[in-house]
Design a protein around this motif. Structure first.
Motif, PDB file in Angstrom:
ATOM      1  N   ALA A 120      35.719   6.355  -6.257  1.00 53.44           N
ATOM      2  CA  ALA A 120      35.578   5.858  -4.893  1.00 53.44           C
ATOM      3  C   ALA A 120      34.989   6.906  -3.958  1.00 53.44           C
ATOM      4  CB  ALA A 120      36.935   5.396  -4.373  1.00 53.44           C
ATOM      5  N   ASN A 152      33.912   6.989   0.177  1.00 56.69           N
ATOM      6  CA  ASN A 152      34.004   6.265   1.444  1.00 56.69           C
ATOM      7  C   ASN A 152      32.631   6.170   2.116  1.00 56.69           C
ATOM      8  OD1 ASN A 152      35.024   4.991   3.728  1.00 56.69           O
ATOM      9  ND2 ASN A 152      35.725   6.895   4.677  1.00 56.69           N
ATOM     10  N   ASN A 153      32.265   4.951   2.537  1.00 48.54           N
ATOM     11  CA  ASN A 153      31.005   4.722   3.247  1.00 48.54           C
ATOM     12  C   ASN A 153      29.817   5.280   2.469  1.00 48.54           C
ATOM     13  OD1 ASN A 153      29.620   3.611   5.445  1.00 48.54           O
ATOM     14  ND2 ASN A 153      29.820   5.418   6.726  1.00 48.54           N
ATOM     15  N   GLY A 186      33.411   8.801   7.638  1.00 45.08           N
ATOM     16  CA  GLY A 186      33.803   9.134   6.271  1.00 45.08           C
ATOM     17  C   GLY A 186      33.247  10.448   5.766  1.00 45.08           C
ATOM     18  N   TRP A 187      32.322  11.055   6.524  1.00 49.68           N
ATOM     19  CA  TRP A 187      31.644  12.268   6.074  1.00 49.68           C
ATOM     20  C   TRP A 187      31.794  13.388   7.089  1.00 49.68           C
ATOM     21  CZ3 TRP A 187      29.085  12.345   1.296  1.00 49.68           C
ATOM     22  CH2 TRP A 187      28.959  11.098   0.667  1.00 49.68           C
ATOM     23  N   GLN A 237      31.833  15.106   1.528  1.00 49.51           N
ATOM     24  CA  GLN A 237      33.051  14.294   1.497  1.00 49.51           C
ATOM     25  C   GLN A 237      33.927  14.761   0.343  1.00 49.51           C
ATOM     26  OE1 GLN A 237      34.368   9.657   0.649  1.00 49.51           O
ATOM     27  NE2 GLN A 237      32.508   9.988   1.844  1.00 49.51           N
ATOM     28  N   LEU A 273      36.812  13.901  -2.156  1.00 49.31           N
ATOM     29  CA  LEU A 273      37.290  12.647  -2.727  1.00 49.31           C
ATOM     30  C   LEU A 273      38.769  12.733  -3.078  1.00 49.31           C
ATOM     31  CD1 LEU A 273      34.238  11.980  -5.079  1.00 49.31           C
ATOM     32  CD2 LEU A 273      34.481  11.477  -2.637  1.00 49.31           C
ATOM     33  N   THR A 274      39.364  11.571  -3.331  1.00 46.50           N
ATOM     34  CA  THR A 274      40.775  11.539  -3.728  1.00 46.50           C
ATOM     35  C   THR A 274      40.941  11.832  -5.213  1.00 46.50           C
ATOM     36  OG1 THR A 274      40.633   9.139  -4.082  1.00 46.50           O
ATOM     37  CG2 THR A 274      41.369   9.892  -1.908  1.00 46.50           C
TER      38      THR A 274
END
Length: 261
Positions: free
Chosen positions: A35, A37-38, A68-69, A125, A127-128
């Motif tokens: 995933a 984001n955006n 998201g960034w 970004q 990430l998780t």
């Protein structure tokens, strides 16, 4: 005698079956999307020709300018930008069709840097997901090279040339793989940057959070480079067939030793 024969036949049958597995190609692992984001910058919604930026210079307010960034600004190019000059800008834009020879991709993350060689600017970004052992990673992003075009009021937008790009995959803040401007496209075209990395069992960055970063190198005239459709996939590295072979022959040897006893 009959029992011995039956056992020997079983050993031969098992050995043949196990050995034959060595010639069967292991099923290919499926790539799983991670995933982001955006990832296609659809937020915020913009009409063709509109854009956001960190100065809110167009009146379209977005905070942060690229949801998201996070802006990557190691040289302070964006931090020093102001509305009284031909400002360096980072934001989300929707390119006009006239700037490309192909259908526009929709929203993009834009870097408008009129001051060449002032410093690199990017977006990142965290990430998780974290870096996992025995996994292949593939990071992709589409970028554009806008061409000069003339507006209805007669003003010519002076695109042309290309400032260069870099796409990076990081783990725990460490760059583990990158594409440093390896894809060249003409004015008005789109290109795709691809970065690959294989994390093995002894990788020093295992367990650290993954991060995606793309950068405008700002190393040549061209005013702007944009990115969109960012994706990251993970694929498990298949177990080595040599390992399967050792297991197979080990099982056969064990049965033969048992018979000898």
């Amino acid at each position: 005698m009959k029992n011995i024969c039956q056992t020997m036949c079983t050993v031969v049958a098992i050995g043949t079956a196990l050995s034959s597995t060595l010639m069967v190609e292991a099923p290919k692992a499926q790539a799983a999307s991670i995933a982001i984001n955006n990832a296609n910058f659809s937020n915020p919604v913009l009409a063709p020709g509109q854009h956001t930026d960190q100065l809110n210079s167009t009146g379209i307010v977005s905070n942060p300018p690229v949801p998201g960034w996070t802006i990557y600004d190691p040289s302070g190019v964006i931090a020093s930008a102001n509305t009284t000059t031909n400002s360096d800008l980072v934001g989300v834009g929707n390119p006009l069709p006239a700037a490309l020879n192909v259908p526009p991709p929709g929203n993009v993350a834009l870097f408008y840097l009129p001051d060449v060689n002032k410093g690199v600017v990017g977006l990142s970004q965290t990430l998780t997901s974290s870096l996992q052992a025995n996994t292949n990673y593939t990071l992709k992003a589409v970028f554009d090279n806008l061409k000069p075009f003339t507006l209805s009021n007669g003003f010519t937008v002076p695109y042309g040339g290309f400032p260069g790009y870099r796409l990076e995959l990081l783990a725990g803040g460490n760059v583990i793989a990158a594409d440093n401007n390896s894809v060249s496209v003409p004015d008005g075209a789109l290109g795709t940057s691809v970065v690959s990395y294989s994390a093995l069992a002894n990788d020093p960055n295992l367990g650290k959070p993954l991060q995606v970063r793309f950068i405008d190198l700002n190393s040549a005239p061209g005013l702007e480079v944009d990115f969109t459709n960012v994706s990251l996939t993970a694929t498990a590295i298949p177990e080595s067939t040599s390992t399967l072979g050792l297991l197979a022959f080990g099982a056969v040897s064990a049965l033969r030793r048992k018979l000898a006893d």
